[in-house]
Design a protein around this motif. Structure first.
Motif, PDB file in Angstrom:
ATOM      1  N   VAL A  36      -1.439  -7.765  44.604  1.00 29.85           N
ATOM      2  CA  VAL A  36      -0.488  -8.211  45.633  1.00 29.85           C
ATOM      3  C   VAL A  36       0.742  -7.307  45.647  1.00 29.85           C
ATOM      4  O   VAL A  36       1.265  -6.957  46.715  1.00 29.85           O
ATOM      5  N   THR A  37       1.209  -6.892  44.457  1.00 26.22           N
ATOM      6  CA  THR A  37       2.367  -5.994  44.400  1.00 26.22           C
ATOM      7  C   THR A  37       2.067  -4.660  45.066  1.00 26.22           C
ATOM      8  O   THR A  37       2.865  -4.138  45.863  1.00 26.22           O
ATOM      9  N   THR A  38       0.883  -4.104  44.765  1.00 26.07           N
ATOM     10  CA  THR A  38       0.495  -2.832  45.395  1.00 26.07           C
ATOM     11  C   THR A  38       0.373  -2.982  46.905  1.00 26.07           C
ATOM     12  O   THR A  38       0.846  -2.135  47.682  1.00 26.07           O
ATOM     13  N   ALA A  39      -0.264  -4.095  47.339  1.00 25.22           N
ATOM     14  CA  ALA A  39      -0.411  -4.326  48.785  1.00 25.22           C
ATOM     15  C   ALA A  39       0.959  -4.488  49.446  1.00 25.22           C
ATOM     16  O   ALA A  39       1.179  -3.989  50.558  1.00 25.22           O
ATOM     17  N   GLY A  40       1.899  -5.148  48.774  1.00 27.44           N
ATOM     18  CA  GLY A  40       3.238  -5.312  49.333  1.00 27.44           C
ATOM     19  C   GLY A  40       3.964  -3.988  49.477  1.00 27.44           C
ATOM     20  O   GLY A  40       4.616  -3.728  50.500  1.00 27.44           O
ATOM     21  N   ILE A  41       3.841  -3.129  48.451  1.00 28.29           N
ATOM     22  CA  ILE A  41       4.488  -1.812  48.520  1.00 28.29           C
ATOM     23  C   ILE A  41       3.907  -0.991  49.667  1.00 28.29           C
ATOM     24  O   ILE A  41       4.644  -0.377  50.452  1.00 28.29           O
ATOM     25  N   VAL A  42       2.573  -0.989  49.790  1.00 29.71           N
ATOM     26  CA  VAL A  42       1.933  -0.228  50.878  1.00 29.71           C
ATOM     27  C   VAL A  42       2.336  -0.793  52.233  1.00 29.71           C
ATOM     28  O   VAL A  42       2.604  -0.045  53.194  1.00 29.71           O
ATOM     29  N   ALA A  43       2.427  -2.142  52.339  1.00 30.45           N
ATOM     30  CA  ALA A  43       2.811  -2.761  53.619  1.00 30.45           C
ATOM     31  C   ALA A  43       4.234  -2.375  54.008  1.00 30.45           C
ATOM     32  O   ALA A  43       4.508  -2.058  55.182  1.00 30.45           O
ATOM     33  N   VAL A  44       5.164  -2.395  53.047  1.00 29.37           N
ATOM     34  CA  VAL A  44       6.544  -1.993  53.344  1.00 29.37           C
ATOM     35  C   VAL A  44       6.604  -0.530  53.756  1.00 29.37           C
ATOM     36  O   VAL A  44       7.297  -0.161  54.729  1.00 29.37           O
ATOM     37  N   LEU A  45       5.864   0.322  53.042  1.00 31.18           N
ATOM     38  CA  LEU A  45       5.832   1.743  53.391  1.00 31.18           C
ATOM     39  C   LEU A  45       5.308   1.953  54.805  1.00 31.18           C
ATOM     40  O   LEU A  45       5.901   2.696  55.601  1.00 31.18           O
ATOM     41  N   LEU A  46       4.203   1.271  55.139  1.00 34.28           N
ATOM     42  CA  LEU A  46       3.615   1.437  56.470  1.00 34.28           C
ATOM     43  C   LEU A  46       4.562   0.923  57.553  1.00 34.28           C
ATOM     44  O   LEU A  46       4.743   1.567  58.594  1.00 34.28           O
ATOM     45  N   THR A  47       5.212  -0.232  57.320  1.00 38.87           N
ATOM     46  CA  THR A  47       6.097  -0.821  58.335  1.00 38.87           C
ATOM     47  C   THR A  47       7.295   0.081  58.612  1.00 38.87           C
ATOM     48  O   THR A  47       7.615   0.378  59.776  1.00 38.87           O
TER      49      THR A  47
END
Length: 307
Positions: A36-47
């Motif tokens: 979940v932490t990795t997915a959150g970091i990738v989501a913030v980067l993409l946004t």
């Protein structure tokens, strides 16, 4: 007695099964937190990166040769930051690969077992030194030393942090390469000696080619760490993004720029603020590709070991 059935104790097995289930749930929770932490970091980067590219075209990002998003005349070409990053990384690899590979050959082929068990942990201590210490070492010791040898070397330059980064990743390359060389089957060495080859011929024509996958994986891991290094380049390389291959002049790397903007002077939500996510996404893609190649090489090694 032979043939007699073992007496079962369900009252003793039940608590053990319960503990194992608890441990299983704890391990699953730890794994989910990581995912979940990795997915959150990738989501913030993409946004945030999407917000950046809504105002800056991909052509401006890839075709421009200047990076000045904090100036009045703004340019968003990523190449000066990438050039600084690759320049320091290439210097680090040039320093680290010979030192690490020769250290691995000595530890696995020449050192006595007691010496090997002593030197390998000492070598790996280098990996535990804080990078901020390496940064000030590059600025206050290596740079003045190089200025006495290289005329025209600036106080902030790409050469001294690159050399110190190379020293920093020597343990990564030496340790993993030593494991790969040490894992080469003894039958290959014995076959080479039986054919009349000497020690050096066996090392360079039999052992190193056999351990090539492991050595390449160690170099890629060291390369990935050098690309992502922040403190050494932020302290000793300067903050002047320029498209150059000259290691004597000040440059700026991608990680150093992220540190510069993240200090708090840039308002949150502005285009200047979003540049750190565009740079971070570029850095993420570079290190992701390198880690993917390293993972494939590691899988190749494991398949070879199972055969």
């Amino acid at each position: 007695m032979p043939g007699s059935k073992a007496k079962s104790h369900p009252e003793l097995e039940q608590p053990r099964a319960f503990k194992e289930r608890i441990i299983g749930w704890v391990l699953l929770l730890c794994g989910l937190v990581s995912v979940v932490t990795t997915a959150g970091i990738v989501a913030v980067l993409l946004t945030e990166t999407w917000g950046f590219f809504r105002e800056v075209s991909l052509e401006q990002f890839l075709a421009d040769t200047q990076w000045t998003p904090l100036f009045a005349e703004k340019h968003f070409g990523i190449w000066p930051l990438m050039a600084g990053t690759m320049l320091t990384t290439a210097t680090a690899v040039v320093v680290a690969v010979p030192l690490g590979l020769l250290s691995a050959i000595y530890l696995s082929e020449f050192a006595a077992d007691r010496v090997r068990r002593l030197l390998k942990p000492v070598l790996e201590i280098l990996a535990g030194v804080p990078t901020v210490v390496y940064g000030y070492f590059a600025l206050t010791f290596v740079t003045p030393l190089l200025q006495a040898l290289i005329p025209g070397l600036a106080g902030f330059n790409a050469l001294s942090p690159g050399i110190v980064m190379g020293v920093m990743i020597v343990p990564v390359i030496a340790s993993l390469s030593e494991d790969a060389v040490f894992a080469v089957p003894a039958s290959l060495r014995e076959g080479s000696y039986a054919l009349g080859a000497g020690k050096l011929a066996t090392i360079f024509r039999v052992i190193l080619p056999s351990a090539f996958s492991g050595i390449a994986a160690s170099v890629i891991l060291g390369l990935s760490r050098a690309i992502g290094e922040t403190m050494i380049v932020a302290i000793a390389a300067g903050q002047q993004p320029r498209l150059t291959l000259d290691p004597r002049v000040p440059i700026e790397t991608m990680t150093a720029y992220i540190v510069q903007v993240s200090l708090g002077d840039t308002p949150t939500g502005t285009l200047e603020y979003r540049t750190i996510f565009a740079v971070g996404m570029t850095l993420f893609l570079m290190t992701f590709c390198l880690n993917l190649v390293s993972h494939r090489l590691r899988q190749h090694i494991l398949r070879g070991g199972l055969q």
